[in-house]
Design a protein around this motif. Structure first.
Motif, short mmCIF file in Angstrom:
data_model
loop_
_atom_site.label_atom_id
_atom_site.label_comp_id
_atom_site.label_asym_id
_atom_site.label_seq_id
_atom_site.Cartn_x
_atom_site.Cartn_y
_atom_site.Cartn_z
N TYR A 62 -9.60 -9.49 1.32
CA TYR A 62 -10.72 -8.66 0.86
C TYR A 62 -10.71 -7.30 1.54
O TYR A 62 -11.00 -6.27 0.91
CB TYR A 62 -12.03 -9.39 1.17
CG TYR A 62 -13.27 -8.65 0.75
CD1 TYR A 62 -13.53 -8.40 -0.60
CD2 TYR A 62 -14.21 -8.21 1.68
CE1 TYR A 62 -14.68 -7.72 -1.00
CE2 TYR A 62 -15.35 -7.54 1.30
CZ TYR A 62 -15.58 -7.29 -0.04
OH TYR A 62 -16.71 -6.63 -0.44
N ASP A 63 -10.33 -7.28 2.82
CA ASP A 63 -10.22 -6.01 3.55
C ASP A 63 -9.18 -5.10 2.92
O ASP A 63 -9.41 -3.90 2.74
CB ASP A 63 -9.85 -6.31 5.01
CG ASP A 63 -9.48 -5.05 5.77
OD1 ASP A 63 -10.39 -4.22 6.03
OD2 ASP A 63 -8.29 -4.88 6.11
N ARG A 64 -8.02 -5.65 2.56
CA ARG A 64 -6.96 -4.85 1.93
C ARG A 64 -7.41 -4.37 0.54
O ARG A 64 -7.09 -3.25 0.12
CB ARG A 64 -5.67 -5.66 1.82
CG ARG A 64 -4.96 -5.95 3.13
CD ARG A 64 -4.55 -4.66 3.84
NE ARG A 64 -5.65 -4.06 4.60
CZ ARG A 64 -5.76 -2.79 4.89
NH1 ARG A 64 -4.84 -1.93 4.45
NH2 ARG A 64 -6.77 -2.33 5.60
N TYR A 65 -8.16 -5.21 -0.16
CA TYR A 65 -8.67 -4.84 -1.48
C TYR A 65 -9.60 -3.63 -1.38
O TYR A 65 -9.47 -2.66 -2.14
CB TYR A 65 -9.40 -6.04 -2.09
CG TYR A 65 -10.39 -5.69 -3.18
CD1 TYR A 65 -9.96 -5.22 -4.42
CD2 TYR A 65 -11.75 -5.83 -2.96
CE1 TYR A 65 -10.87 -4.90 -5.42
CE2 TYR A 65 -12.67 -5.52 -3.95
CZ TYR A 65 -12.22 -5.06 -5.17
OH TYR A 65 -13.13 -4.74 -6.16
N LEU A 66 -10.51 -3.65 -0.41
CA LEU A 66 -11.43 -2.53 -0.24
C LEU A 66 -10.68 -1.27 0.21
O LEU A 66 -10.97 -0.17 -0.26
CB LEU A 66 -12.49 -2.88 0.80
CG LEU A 66 -13.51 -3.95 0.42
CD1 LEU A 66 -14.49 -4.19 1.57
CD2 LEU A 66 -14.28 -3.56 -0.85
N ILE A 71 -12.37 -21.67 -3.10
CA ILE A 71 -13.11 -20.41 -3.11
C ILE A 71 -12.36 -19.31 -2.35
O ILE A 71 -12.15 -18.21 -2.88
CB ILE A 71 -14.54 -20.60 -2.58
CG1 ILE A 71 -15.34 -21.47 -3.55
CG2 ILE A 71 -15.24 -19.24 -2.38
CD1 ILE A 71 -16.76 -21.76 -3.11
N PRO A 72 -11.94 -19.54 -1.09
CA PRO A 72 -11.17 -18.49 -0.41
C PRO A 72 -9.86 -18.15 -1.12
O PRO A 72 -9.49 -16.98 -1.20
CB PRO A 72 -10.91 -19.09 0.98
CG PRO A 72 -11.99 -20.08 1.18
CD PRO A 72 -12.24 -20.66 -0.18
N LEU A 106 -6.52 -14.45 -4.49
CA LEU A 106 -5.79 -14.16 -5.73
C LEU A 106 -6.46 -13.01 -6.48
O LEU A 106 -5.77 -12.12 -7.02
CB LEU A 106 -5.73 -15.40 -6.61
CG LEU A 106 -4.90 -16.58 -6.08
CD1 LEU A 106 -4.96 -17.75 -7.06
CD2 LEU A 106 -3.46 -16.16 -5.84
N THR A 107 -7.78 -13.01 -6.52
CA THR A 107 -8.50 -11.94 -7.20
C THR A 107 -8.27 -10.60 -6.51
O THR A 107 -8.05 -9.57 -7.17
CB THR A 107 -10.02 -12.25 -7.23
OG1 THR A 107 -10.24 -13.51 -7.88
CG2 THR A 107 -10.77 -11.16 -7.97
N SER A 108 -8.33 -10.60 -5.18
CA SER A 108 -8.12 -9.36 -4.43
C SER A 108 -6.74 -8.79 -4.67
O SER A 108 -6.57 -7.59 -4.93
CB SER A 108 -8.33 -9.63 -2.92
OG SER A 108 -9.65 -10.05 -2.66
N TYR A 109 -5.72 -9.66 -4.61
CA TYR A 109 -4.35 -9.18 -4.81
C TYR A 109 -4.12 -8.76 -6.26
O TYR A 109 -3.34 -7.84 -6.52
CB TYR A 109 -3.35 -10.24 -4.37
CG TYR A 109 -3.07 -10.22 -2.88
CD1 TYR A 109 -2.38 -9.15 -2.31
CD2 TYR A 109 -3.51 -11.23 -2.05
CE1 TYR A 109 -2.14 -9.10 -0.95
CE2 TYR A 109 -3.27 -11.20 -0.69
CZ TYR A 109 -2.58 -10.14 -0.14
OH TYR A 109 -2.35 -10.09 1.21
N ALA A 110 -4.78 -9.42 -7.19
CA ALA A 110 -4.65 -9.02 -8.60
C ALA A 110 -5.20 -7.61 -8.79
O ALA A 110 -4.58 -6.77 -9.47
CB ALA A 110 -5.39 -10.01 -9.50
N ARG A 111 -6.34 -7.31 -8.18
CA ARG A 111 -6.91 -5.97 -8.28
C ARG A 111 -6.02 -4.95 -7.57
O ARG A 111 -5.89 -3.81 -8.03
CB ARG A 111 -8.32 -5.96 -7.66
CG ARG A 111 -9.33 -6.84 -8.38
CD ARG A 111 -9.63 -6.32 -9.78
NE ARG A 111 -10.22 -4.99 -9.75
CZ ARG A 111 -11.51 -4.75 -9.66
NH1 ARG A 111 -12.36 -5.76 -9.57
NH2 ARG A 111 -11.97 -3.51 -9.66
N ILE A 112 -5.43 -5.36 -6.45
CA ILE A 112 -4.52 -4.46 -5.73
C ILE A 112 -3.31 -4.13 -6.59
O ILE A 112 -2.87 -2.97 -6.67
CB ILE A 112 -4.08 -5.09 -4.39
CG1 ILE A 112 -5.26 -5.13 -3.42
CG2 ILE A 112 -2.91 -4.32 -3.79
CD1 ILE A 112 -4.98 -5.89 -2.14
#
Length: 318
Positions: free
Chosen positions: A124-128, A213-214, A219-225
């Protein structure tokens, strides 16, 4: 008729277990002891080095490295909860009291669960940082980072504390041998002579929540990245980003995948030996790989490490 010896065994509450480990391949015990000792020492040294580098370098006092240092703490402690006892089993009988067995499972399970949340926090940190760079300093301030870390740590101990409290109410009547190299949940439940259904159902529900959940957030964070990276013109930077994401996902998928198989769908693993191999992936392999994967291409870590070890590059005069 049931033999009298079996009846006596079933009516006697045991106070000590023996961890059988890899008893069915005893001829490889010495080789395994050497290999896993080297891996364990390398894991501890690698993670200690990361912590030392992050603490000593002012440039690395950022959210990403704060989370990385916490991950290293988790890796050191949770692999140290399991591996030394496994190494003992390669050389002699690895006996452990029932209380010690429950304590080992509590510490290991708590730290492993905390790592599940910590890996999600890091993703999540990398996503932000990548998707919202302008808002990142505000969203990941010191208080926010500390809060996320405390939530990860306390959640792990609260979740596994509940499971161990239920396990502590069970009676274990024998046999006293655990066909594993550490006190894992399913082998212990197989030795309980009182009804373990409540502990099993609770563990299943908590495993689903704490793993899916984690992992879904990762997966969602890396997909957005990946979506953001695809907008970057093709080149070395884009290739490096894809390479880094793929290596992170490979290790994370191994960690979560093996835990999901063993705790959410244990019936899929029919062989005790296969169960131990899967357990090795998240107890030995991923703690060794994480320091390498997260620092391999990190120039800031490399430079800080050079300063820490007082390595100076001296240019030769023309």
């Amino acid at each position: 008729m049931i033999p009298m010896e079996m009846v006596a065994l079933e009516n006697q509450t045991i106070t000590e277990f023996v961890l059988l480990g890899f008893h069915d391949i005893a001829e490889l015990h010495l080789l395994f002891f050497i290999v896993f000792t080297v891996i364990y020492i390398s894991t501890v040294m690698g993670n200690v080095l990361i912590i030392a580098v992050v603490v000593s370098s002012q440039r690395l006092h950022t959210p990403m490295y704060f989370f990385l240092a916490n991950l290293s703490f988790l890796e050191i402690f949770y692999t140290s909860t399991v591996v030394p006892k496994m190494l003992q089993g390669f050389l002699q009988k690895a006996a452990i009291s029932v209380a010690g067995c429950l304590l080992q499972f509590f510490i290991f399970g708590s730290l492993a669960t905390a790592e599940c949340f910590m890996l999600a926090v890091m993703a999540y940190d990398r996503y932000l940082a990548i998707c919202y760079p302008l808002h990142y300093p505000l969203l990941m301030g010191p208080r926010g980072c500390l809060g996320l870390v405390l939530i990860a740590w306390f959640s792990g101990f609260m979740v596994d504390g509940l499971v161990v409290a239920l396990m502590g109410q069970l009676r274990f009547c024998g046999p006293s041998q655990i066909d594993h190299f550490y006190c894992d949940f399913m082998p212990l439940m197989g030795l309980a002579c009182s009804d373990p259904s409540i502990a099993q159902m609770t563990t299943f529900v908590l495993s689903v929540v704490c793993l899916t959940i984690p992992f879904g957030l990762i997966l969602t964070s890396y997909a957005r990245i990946v979506v953001v990276v695809l907008r970057v013109p093709a080149g070395a930077q884009r290739q490096r980003a894809f390479s880094t994401c793929s290596s992170h996902l490979a290790v994370v998928s191994t960690f979560y995948g093996t835990l999901m198989v063993l705790y959410i769908a244990p019936s899929a693993v029919h062989s005790p030996l296969l169960s131990k191999v899967f357990a090795l992936l998240y107890t030995v392999v991923t703690p060794l790989l994480n320091p390498v994967i997260y620092t391999l291409r990190n120039k800031e870590i490399h430079h800080a490490l050079q300063r820490l070890l007082c390595i100076k590059h001296i240019e030769t005069p023309d």
